[in-house]
Design an enzyme around this catalytic site. Structure first.
Site, short mmCIF file in Angstrom:
data_model
loop_
_atom_site.label_atom_id
_atom_site.label_comp_id
_atom_site.label_asym_id
_atom_site.label_seq_id
_atom_site.Cartn_x
_atom_site.Cartn_y
_atom_site.Cartn_z
N GLY A 74 -28.41 10.74 9.99
CA GLY A 74 -29.17 11.02 11.36
C GLY A 74 -30.24 9.78 11.36
CD GLN A 185 -34.35 20.05 10.89
OE1 GLN A 185 -33.98 21.13 11.04
NE2 GLN A 185 -34.46 19.36 10.15
CB CYS A 331 -39.67 12.54 3.31
SG CYS A 331 -38.27 12.84 4.87
N1 PLP Z 1 -34.15 13.63 12.58
C1 PLP Z 1 -34.82 14.97 11.96
C2 PLP Z 1 -35.29 15.72 13.20
C3 PLP Z 1 -34.60 15.37 10.83
O1 PLP Z 1 -35.12 16.56 10.44
C4 PLP Z 1 -34.22 14.44 9.99
C5 PLP Z 1 -33.73 14.87 8.55
O2 PLP Z 1 -34.62 15.89 7.96
C6 PLP Z 1 -33.45 13.16 10.22
C7 PLP Z 1 -33.74 12.86 11.44
C8 PLP Z 1 -32.72 12.34 9.30
O3 PLP Z 1 -31.49 12.64 8.83
P1 PLP Z 1 -30.67 12.07 7.73
O4 PLP Z 1 -31.41 12.85 6.71
O5 PLP Z 1 -29.28 12.66 8.11
O6 PLP Z 1 -31.01 10.82 7.75
#
Ligand code: PLP
Length: 392
Positions: A74, A185, A331
């Protein structure tokens, strides 16, 4: 000491891979192992799998297969959208103003800040209300002649609030500005038809909807000029260099299709669990607030702020009791910073350090919720007492 039960209430951080998805992926590790860019039959077989997956994703999003770009996650999808759209013309002629919100995931907000530093992109961050939602009028007011992109997430990863995408899309269209949404999400729980939402770009990540970690996709409306954020070979129509991760791409597509077919069934169950958590914890814990919109929120998200409570200490206590939860974005674990999302929503430090996000999933049971309702109030009380002792 092992807890008597272990309960996973952190499905917004990630989900287990659906066994049907694992089965669909397996042949692409060792049987169909060609490189989709190769001319020979091994390559063509692998290429077919990638193209079938693209069709499958496109059907769920209601778009054309060629409008889907596969990425590694993402975060990469968000990076490609922001960098790709904002850097798509030479610096001298660039229309380079970005409008976003303070509650975006770091994949968007940190990319935006880096673009300000490195590429002199002009950035406007519109406020959110106490529920974490943007006001479309503020977005309209922030748009200027050189606005190139609006990036507003579909649903928030910490508090679950859903943003008014269709209204923002109408503003973007009226002002001839591109509109990207981070649907990481939302995917799996909310409708994803891109024409209905009115978005130009939409990012998803497989591990949030029972697919594998490390694969994502970006819908890019046909005709949109986007520079690759990862250059090299010509894969993905020149938009994303790198040999395709065939098995994971197949996994993403199967997971998305299953999630879309089973969405209504699971959403009804999620909502029942979520509402029990919300009602039960608000009734049992003094100085507790539900964070995010009371109804306009993801069906699986119950998030709270507890005043004068160390959110990280609470997570550790809950872990000892066998409950896996989060204080917000995955994170943030181990990071004593207050939640930027809660601060943006107007919570002060006495609240913004005490966030708790509980996100239910397909395997969550009534007994899990009973256990959470029994354990969490006592854990909050204990953490508060320890904090008060430390402060004294
Ligand atoms: N955008 C949102 C709203 C997220 O919750 C996350 C991951 O927690 C991401 C982007 C990033 O996705 P990825 O973990 O696949 O890099």
């Amino acid at each position: 000491m092992q807890p008597s039960q272990t309960i996973y209430l952190d499905h917004a951080a990630t989900t287990p891979v659906d066994p049907r998805v694992v089965q669909a992926m397996l042949p692409y590790f060792s049987d169909v192992y060609g490189n989709p860019s190769s001319i020979h039959r091994f390559g063509r077989q692998a290429e077919q799998a990638v193209e079938d997956a693209r069709e499958q994703v496109a059907r769920v999003l209601g778009c054309q297969a060629k409008e889907i770009v596969f990425t590694s996650c993402g975060s990469e999808s968000d990076n490609l959208a922001l960098r790709g759209a904002l850097l798509s013309s030479p610096a001298a002629s660039r229309r380079a103003h970005l409008v976003t919100s303070p509650v975006e995931h770091s994949a968007v907000i940190n990319t935006a800040h880096q673009l300000v530093q490195l590429a002199e992109i002009d950035l406007d961050i519109v406020p959110v209300d106490s529920w974490g939602q943007v006001n479309p009028d503020d977005i309209a007011a922030a748009c200027q002649a050189d606005t190139a992109l609006i990036s507003i997430m579909y649903a928030n990863n910490e508090v679950g609030s859903i943003q008014p995408l269709r209204q923002i899309a109408a503003i973007a269209r009226a002002q001839s500005v591109l509109f990207h949404t981070d649907a990481v999400q939302a995917a799996g729980q909310l409708p994803l038809n891109v024409a209905d939402l009115g978005v130009d770009m939409l990012a998803v990540s497989a591990h949030k909807f029972y697919g594998p970690k490390g694969v994502g996709a970006l819908y890019v409306r046909q005709g949109l000029n986007l520079v690759p954020s990862q250059s090299g070979g010509g894969q993905e129509n020149g938009r994303r260099a790198g040999t395709h991760n065939v098995a994971f791409i197949v996994g993403l597509a199967v997971a998305l299709q299953i999630a879309s077919e089973e969405r209504e069934h699971f959403n009804a169950i999620y909502q029942k669990h979520r509402d029990r958590l919300i009602e039960g914890l608000l009734a049992r814990i003094p100085d507790a607030r539900l964070t995010g919109h009371p109804t306009d929120r993801l069906p699986n998200n119950a998030s709270f702020a507890f005043q004068h409570t160390d959110g990280n200490a609470l997570l550790m206590h809950l872990d000892l009791k066998g409950i896996a939860a989060s204080s917000g974005s995955a994170c943030k674990v181990g990071n004593p910073e207050p939640s930027a999302v809660l601060l943006a929503m107007g919570y002060d430090l006495t609240w913004a350090l005490g966030g708790l996000r509980l996100t239910v999933g397909r395997q969550t049971t009534d007994a899990d919720i009973d256990y959470a309702l029994e354990v969490i109030p006592a854990a909050v009380e204990k953490v508060r007492k320890l904090g008060a002792g430390a402060a004294a």
